[in-house]
Design a protein around this motif. Sequence first.
Motif, short mmCIF file in Angstrom:
data_model
loop_
_atom_site.label_atom_id
_atom_site.label_comp_id
_atom_site.label_asym_id
_atom_site.label_seq_id
_atom_site.Cartn_x
_atom_site.Cartn_y
_atom_site.Cartn_z
N HIS A 1 0.86 -1.19 0.00
CA HIS A 1 0.00 0.00 0.00
C HIS A 1 0.90 1.24 0.00
N THR A 2 1.30 1.66 -1.18
CA THR A 2 2.24 2.77 -1.33
C THR A 2 1.63 3.97 -2.02
N SER B 1 -0.64 5.78 3.05
CA SER B 1 0.42 5.02 2.40
C SER B 1 1.80 5.40 2.92
N ARG C 1 -1.42 0.41 7.74
CA ARG C 1 -1.80 1.30 6.65
C ARG C 1 -3.21 0.99 6.15
#
Length: 297
Positions: free
Chosen positions: A34-35, A40, A74
């Motif tokens: 999860h960027t 994020s 996240r």
Amino acid sequence: MRNDMATEKAEAAAWFRTLRDEIVAAFVALEETHTVGPLSEAAPGTFDVTETRRASEEGGDAGGGLMSVMRGGRVFEKVGVNISTVYGTLGERAQAAMAARKGLPGMADDPRFWASGISLVAHMQNPQVPAVHMNTRMFWTPHGWWFGGGSDLNPCIEYDQDTAHFHATQKAHLDPHGAAHYPRLKEWADTYFYIPHRNRARGVGGIFMDDYCTGDWQADFALTQDIGRAFLPAYLPLVERRRVQGWSAADKDVQLVHRGLYAEYNLVYDRGTRFGLETGHDANAVLMSLPPLAKWI
């Protein structure tokens, strides 16, 4: 008097551990990948793993399991993936309830039991991402054995596309066992995950079975395994689709109110919660399903 089914018990317990390991790895991967999107830039969540033990009424060992909980990630605000294998003798209240529900003779004369299973509940950071529940289990007494469990989706903000995917994936995994299974287990879930005092369902449904025994252990175990195998392909695409969406303060409020509904069901009606507490299992593991934050209006 049935034999102790030692081989079948070991096979079932090993499967629940395998399924647990696959789900934990998949959830860790969701955190790490999860960027892009809300939260994020936060540190990815990790699981705290604790061994749980159940003491017998005589104070001896009566089995236990693993409680794996991630908080403040996240993607996941709180998620627990528990497995346990417990055994011993049922207390008088549990004996009476089981004898009444299943019509099993002899419970008072030989109240031994063995139970193994996996239980999962995920509460998400993003209100756009649906909460979810899954469990499967095997239960044995000298008077009979059975399987139970399923999975159901609990969005606070509903998307028809997500609901359709969740149900279609479960149907695809059940259909090889017979076309009648999916509609029956869907109806079972709709009935079981209903909150009478609110006159509404807990979520958008899924599949569920309880006290399931056709007399063919291998066939029933295979069905139970496919209920477990359906979970990740039914749920992961929904998380991946929704985790990048933004949310408002109003969305978060809707989520917290919906979590209150979820907590009401689990504390008032859920059979697994009652059984776990009545048989002396670790209370933190039994109540792992409760959300970290909730709201009532």
